[in-house]
Scaffold this active site. Structure first.
Site, PDB file in Angstrom:
ATOM      1  N   GLU A  50     -12.157  15.198   2.237  1.00 44.84           N
ATOM      2  CA  GLU A  50     -12.626  16.567   2.496  1.00 44.84           C
ATOM      3  C   GLU A  50     -12.854  17.356   1.209  1.00 44.84           C
ATOM      4  O   GLU A  50     -13.893  18.001   1.057  1.00 44.84           O
ATOM      5  CB  GLU A  50     -11.644  17.308   3.413  1.00 44.84           C
ATOM      6  CG  GLU A  50     -11.659  16.862   4.856  1.00 44.84           C
ATOM      7  CD  GLU A  50     -10.721  15.700   5.144  1.00 44.84           C
ATOM      8  OE1 GLU A  50     -10.580  15.316   6.305  1.00 44.84           O
ATOM      9  OE2 GLU A  50     -10.126  15.178   4.170  1.00 44.84           O
ATOM     10  N   HIS A 119      -4.055  19.500  14.916  1.00 43.04           N
ATOM     11  CA  HIS A 119      -5.466  19.479  15.296  1.00 43.04           C
ATOM     12  C   HIS A 119      -5.790  20.583  16.301  1.00 43.04           C
ATOM     13  O   HIS A 119      -6.781  20.492  17.029  1.00 43.04           O
ATOM     14  CB  HIS A 119      -5.831  18.122  15.927  1.00 43.04           C
ATOM     15  CG  HIS A 119      -5.670  16.954  15.024  1.00 43.04           C
ATOM     16  ND1 HIS A 119      -4.434  16.433  14.723  1.00 43.04           N
ATOM     17  CD2 HIS A 119      -6.582  16.198  14.349  1.00 43.04           C
ATOM     18  CE1 HIS A 119      -4.587  15.395  13.908  1.00 43.04           C
ATOM     19  NE2 HIS A 119      -5.876  15.246  13.666  1.00 43.04           N
TER      20      HIS A 119
END
Length: 316
Positions: A50, A119
């Site tokens: 990322e 998440h």
């Protein structure tokens, strides 16, 4: 003039996002997509970094491209924060306006997907706090397409949060090209007795609660800010002045969150018109549980918004 087909065309939230990106890539060859779940080799179980692809995106934006950086879960922006907050948000100011960073960070928010604590968070308050970043929260397919197009065309870095539970929700989306300006709230429903300010996934919740309030003899106005920055403060204030009561609903954590900022704006701008303190509802101050029963308790619902609004109107 719009055709009948255009007027009634319905897309899912996900289709609206995809169509916006595809149309913008065809319109402007500088637009490209990079990130997780992109193309054949893009899934996160290969060598995805990322910070790496966020940095590539920032560099590309600084040198003339218009990248869309896809961060699959909003929780993962923790890994891109240096590129977002210290690089993208600052470069224009540190260069005396010589450098622009027209980048879109596309990510998600929202719980109740049974994805556990890492998440399921709604972290849009983090980036809303940072000068130099713009933050958009689409509440439906129409907003998803219009705000995405505006984000891609903006010369500033934009973080756009899509509610992961809404990708299959359908709604009317014009076939012709359109954009939704940042910093312009949308009055989803007019009312007289209380203002419900709701963001993203909570707009549908607030609209559902408003129907319940109708049965209790309470007329609720529902406002979708659409962007937390720039923020349309005046629309929130004007509505609260009209109704004399306000409830702010957001799926992010309540403490130090978006609800606090919006409530503060209303309290400061409509103080002498209010018949009750501004109330706010956000996610519980706990990591999101994996247990479905417990997870569902952590975020505002139609019923909890209804009960809070009824109490605020002294009709408990």
């Amino acid at each position: 003039m719009a055709t009948t087909e255009t007027a009634v065309r319905e897309l899912t939230y996900g289709e609206a996002v995809r169509e916006a990106i595809a149309e913008e890539m065809r319109r402007d060859p500088r637009v490209f997509l990079i990130g997780e779940d992109v193309a054949e080799a893009g899934h996160p179980f290969k060598t995805i970094s990322e910070p790496g692809y966020a940095g590539i995106g920032v560099g590309a934006a600084m040198t003339g491209m218009r990248p869309i950086v896809d961060v699959m879960f909003g929780d993962f922006i923790t890994l891109t924060m240096d590129q977002m907050v210290n690089q993208a948000a600052k470069a224009h100011y540190m260069s005396g306006g010589k450098i622009k960073v027209p980048i879109v960070f596309r990510t998600t928010l929202g719980a109740t997907r049974r994805s556990a604590a890492q998440h399921s968070q709604s972290l849009h308050a983090w980036v809303s706090h940072i000068p130099g970043l713009k933050v958009a929260l689409p509440s439906g397919p129409y907003e998803a397409k219009g705000l995405m197009k505006t984000a891609i065309r903006d010369d500033s870095p934009v973080v756009i949060f899509e509610d992961k539970m809404m990708y299959r929700v359908k709604g009317p989306v014009p076939a012709e090209d359109y954009t939704i300006p940042f910093g312009v709230a949308d009055v989803k429903r007019e009312g007289r007795d209380i203002t419900l300010v709701a963001t993203s996934s909570m707009v549908a919740v607030a609209l559902g609660a408003a129907k319940l309030l109708d049965d209790a003899g309470i007329s609720a106005e529902v406002i979708d800010p659409r962007t937390t920055w720039p923020l349309d403060k005046q629309t929130l204030i004007d509505s609260a002045r009209k109704t004399s009561r306000a409830l702010v609903v957001d799926e992010g954590y309540e403490r130090y969150g978006v609800t606090a900022e919006l409530a503060s704006v209303i309290a400061a701008g409509a103080f002498y018109y209010l018949d009750a303190p501004v109330k706010r509802l956000g996610a519980m101050d706990v990591p999101v549980p994996f247990s479905p029963v417990l997870e569902d308790l952590t975020v505002p619902t139609e019923q909890s918004v209804f009960e809070a609004a009824k109490t605020l109107c002294r009709k408990a």
